[in-house]
Design a protein around this motif. Structure first.
Motif, short mmCIF file in Angstrom:
data_model
loop_
_atom_site.label_atom_id
_atom_site.label_comp_id
_atom_site.label_asym_id
_atom_site.label_seq_id
_atom_site.Cartn_x
_atom_site.Cartn_y
_atom_site.Cartn_z
N ASP A 138 -2.04 -6.76 2.12
CA ASP A 138 -1.13 -6.38 2.86
C ASP A 138 -1.56 -4.59 2.85
O ASP A 138 -0.35 -3.92 3.51
CB ASP A 138 -0.27 -6.79 1.60
CG ASP A 138 0.24 -8.18 2.03
OD1 ASP A 138 -0.35 -8.58 3.13
OD2 ASP A 138 1.03 -8.74 1.82
N VAL A 139 -2.44 -4.17 2.23
CA VAL A 139 -1.74 -2.69 2.39
C VAL A 139 -2.90 -2.53 3.26
O VAL A 139 -2.80 -1.34 4.07
CB VAL A 139 -2.91 -1.75 0.70
CG1 VAL A 139 -3.01 -0.92 0.60
CG2 VAL A 139 -2.13 -2.14 -0.23
N THR A 140 -4.32 -2.55 3.78
CA THR A 140 -5.03 -2.79 4.04
C THR A 140 -4.37 -2.74 6.42
O THR A 140 -4.29 -2.39 6.83
CB THR A 140 -6.50 -3.13 4.50
OG1 THR A 140 -6.27 -4.69 4.76
CG2 THR A 140 -7.06 -3.35 3.29
N SER A 141 -3.02 -4.24 6.07
CA SER A 141 -3.04 -4.36 6.78
C SER A 141 -1.80 -3.59 7.18
O SER A 141 -0.50 -3.79 8.28
CB SER A 141 -2.61 -5.59 7.58
OG SER A 141 -1.53 -6.00 6.30
N ARG A 142 -1.29 -3.01 6.75
CA ARG A 142 -0.14 -1.89 6.34
C ARG A 142 1.01 -2.57 6.45
O ARG A 142 2.47 -2.12 6.92
CB ARG A 142 0.04 -0.98 7.86
CG ARG A 142 -1.34 -0.04 7.90
CD ARG A 142 -1.10 0.93 9.35
NE ARG A 142 0.79 1.33 8.81
CZ ARG A 142 0.10 3.16 8.88
NH1 ARG A 142 -1.43 3.40 8.16
NH2 ARG A 142 0.97 3.99 8.88
N LYS A 143 1.81 -3.66 5.68
CA LYS A 143 2.12 -4.35 5.90
C LYS A 143 3.15 -3.98 4.16
O LYS A 143 4.66 -4.18 4.38
CB LYS A 143 2.26 -5.74 5.64
CG LYS A 143 1.70 -6.53 6.74
CD LYS A 143 1.41 -7.89 6.45
CE LYS A 143 0.86 -8.38 7.78
NZ LYS A 143 0.12 -10.18 7.63
N LEU A 144 2.34 -3.08 3.02
CA LEU A 144 2.96 -3.10 1.82
C LEU A 144 2.32 -1.76 1.71
O LEU A 144 1.45 -0.99 2.36
CB LEU A 144 2.16 -3.77 0.55
CG LEU A 144 2.54 -3.97 -0.50
CD1 LEU A 144 4.63 -4.18 -0.51
CD2 LEU A 144 2.10 -4.49 -1.19
N ARG A 145 3.31 -0.88 1.44
CA ARG A 145 3.12 0.65 1.13
C ARG A 145 2.17 0.82 -0.11
O ARG A 145 2.13 0.03 -1.18
CB ARG A 145 4.19 1.45 0.47
CG ARG A 145 5.31 1.63 2.09
CD ARG A 145 5.85 2.62 1.50
NE ARG A 145 6.49 3.45 3.43
CZ ARG A 145 7.56 3.88 3.33
NH1 ARG A 145 8.34 4.18 3.00
NH2 ARG A 145 8.03 3.86 4.34
#
Length: 549
Positions: A245-252
């Motif tokens: 989710d970080v690599t996909s920018r869904k999560l900071r």
């Protein structure tokens, strides 16, 4: 012996000895009413606004209405505010609130320091802060008493400690207080010494490797999901899955970046890898204002400030300062005015309380205001901006109809030096605070005293320590058989030769004990009362002064 008395014996024994008792309960009992009408208050619905002569209706944990001359529903508890000030409940954007410090133990032996297991290397992004959160931890009550109704909790740990979770700071079990899970993933430049990656440079290299592998993991997962007959199922990794989710920018990604070099390293990694960065617990970030603003990077500034040296008034202060002293003074000024510098640059920020004593929070924020930060920006850092940062602005952060009844109420404007918190509402539940009167007896009851509780069929003995500091009494006690398990008293009141105080015992739900003691020269006597069990005699004698421990 009756079951009632036996249950009380178990209770008092567990409390005195610090025994760990657990009981299954269906839920904490509800108060008589969950509806409140706050009458005649100043309302600060959001930073920079002020409404006068307002009433606020709270119902079922939410703000049901705001206006003048509201009528109280039949089931409402009406609370006269007498022109108190009502703010949206404060939001702690980054801390370990509710997570106890781990016990100091010998480090487990690592079989291979060059190729350790992920957990051995401090790589646990799959862990949730909520797994360790306890609403009964004293830090929760302390933050609530400071006006905070929400805390964004980050796990304790090293390089990749895990997910942050957002909790309401009520006193019910943690799962009931969770407002939002997985508000962010967390990273810090903190290696475990002696285990790879054992240096800051090693941590950065390892993070790059994990990030690239997480991207590859996500790509393989998608291929297999879209065309399962053409591709083999990829090997699963909890750690890599938690980073997708970080690599996909869904999560900071919150990166703890206290010092200048940490800010630089965090921004370099973000620029290189492309994740959505929030600089957390920033203590020295003013050197990178332009880059932070250009990249729209989120910021959480530390409220941990250095101690101010007392200004010298003698002739020595008039002497010429050395270059070192001049540089030190300039650095201190930059540190204290950091929040004001960010405000002037047009960069919004929230506050971090990870290294701050709760008793210093307001003092430190006022110091920031004295060094140029506006009260409007300071209040935004406590309310609206952290709500936006955590993605809960539709639920909290301002005082509006339909939002959570998370409120903090003060007798004067919050930033006034003499302002005191009188009420805090957490999702509609009321917590009331009263100003402690200063004792005027000079601390004559300070000392170490024995205690004996008379229970049918047995007695319980121990020590009570009474300390007098800054005009206030502090009381703690322990059982003689377990002197390491100290219980701290609350709600201490001293009137003449009468001392009353209380303590809470957790038996799956809070159990309240009230002590009422009459002090003599070297002895005392009184009762300990437990609701539903009655009162039992307690007595004791003076042993020594507190510093003779």
């Amino acid at each position: 012996m009756s079951n009632k008395i036996y249950a009380f014996i178990c209770l008092i024994f567990a409390w005195m000895t610090g025994a760990d008792i657990h009981a299954q309960v269906s839920g904490n009992p509800k108060s008589f009413s969950d509806t409140y009408l706050l009458k005649n208050c100043f309302v600060i619905p959001q930073p920079g606004q002020l409404l006068t002569g307002q009433d606020i209706l709270i119902k079922k944990g939410k703000i049901a209405a705001i206006g003048t001359s509201l009528k109280a529903p039949f089931d409402a508890v009406e609370i006269p505010m007498d022109s108190m000030y009502v703010y949206a409940g404060f939001i702690d954007a980054y801390s370990h609130t509710g997570i106890a410090r781990p016990e100091q133990k010998d480090r487990p032996k690592v079989s291979d320091t060059v190729y350790p297991q992920n957990e051995e290397a401090g790589i646990t992004p799959q862990v949730h802060a909520g797994d360790s959160y306890q609403s009964s931890d004293k830090s929760v009550a302390e933050m609530r008493a400071a006006g905070f109704t929400l805390s964004n909790i980050v796990p304790r740990g090293f390089m990749l400690p895990g997910y942050a979770d957002l909790f309401n700071l009520g006193d019910e079990p943690g799962d009931r207080m969770l407002l939002k899970a997985e508000t962010a993933q967390n990273f810090q430049f903190t290696p475990i010494r002696g285990v790879y990656p054992g240096t800051v440079m090693g941590v950065m290299a390892k993070f790059r490797e994990l990030y690239k592998n997480a991207e590859l993991f996500a790509a393989k997962e998608k291929l297999y999901k879209d065309m399962p007959t053409q591709y083999n199922r990829p090997e699963y990794s909890r750690e890599l899955n938690a980073l997708t989710d970080v690599t996909s920018r869904k999560l900071r990604l919150f990166v703890r970046a206290g010092h200048t070099r940490d800010v630089y390293r965090a921004m370099k990694l973000s620029s290189e890898l492309g994740f959505d960065l929030v600089l957390a617990d920033v203590k020295q970030g003013w050197h990178y204002l332009d880059e932070i603003k250009k990249t729209n990077t989120g910021v959480i500034l530390s409220v941990d400030l250095p101690e101010m040296e007392k200004t010298k008034t003698d002739s020595v202060s008039s002497k010429k300062q050395s270059p070192f002293e001049i540089k030190k003074a300039e650095s201190l000024k930059a540190y204290l005015s950091q929040a004001a510098t960010f405000e002037k640059a047009g960069i919004p920020f929230a506050f971090s309380f990870i290294d701050v004593k709760t008793g210093d929070i307001k003092k430190n924020i006022r110091t920031m205001v004295e060094n140029g930060l506006s009260e409007k920006a300071a209040l935004a850092a406590l309310t609206t901006y952290p709500a936006q940062l955590m993605g809960v602005a539709a639920q909290t952060g301002t005082i509006e109809k339909g939002k959570l009844a998370n409120l903090v109420i003060t007798n004067k404007p919050y930033f006034d030096e003499k302002a005191a918190i009188r009420y805090v509402f957490v999702e509609g539940k009321k917590f009331e605070f009263s100003e402690k009167p200063k004792a005027k007896d000079g601390g004559k009851y300070a000392g170490i005293w024995s205690y004996v509780v008379e229970i049918p069929g047995m007695t319980q003995e121990g020590k009570v320590t009474i300390i007098f500091e800054n005009g206030e009494y502090k009381i703690s006690m322990y059982d003689n058989t377990r002197p390491g398990d100290v219980i701290t008293a609350e709600d201490i009141s001293v009137e003449g030769n009468r001392i009353t105080f209380s303590s809470n015992v957790n038996m799956g739900q809070p159990i309240h004990l009230n002590f009422d003691l009459t002090m003599e020269d070297k002895t005392y006597s009184g009762t300990v009362t437990v609701s539903g069990f009655g009162a039992f005699p307690v007595k004791g004698t003076w042993i020594s002064k507190p510093n003779n421990l």
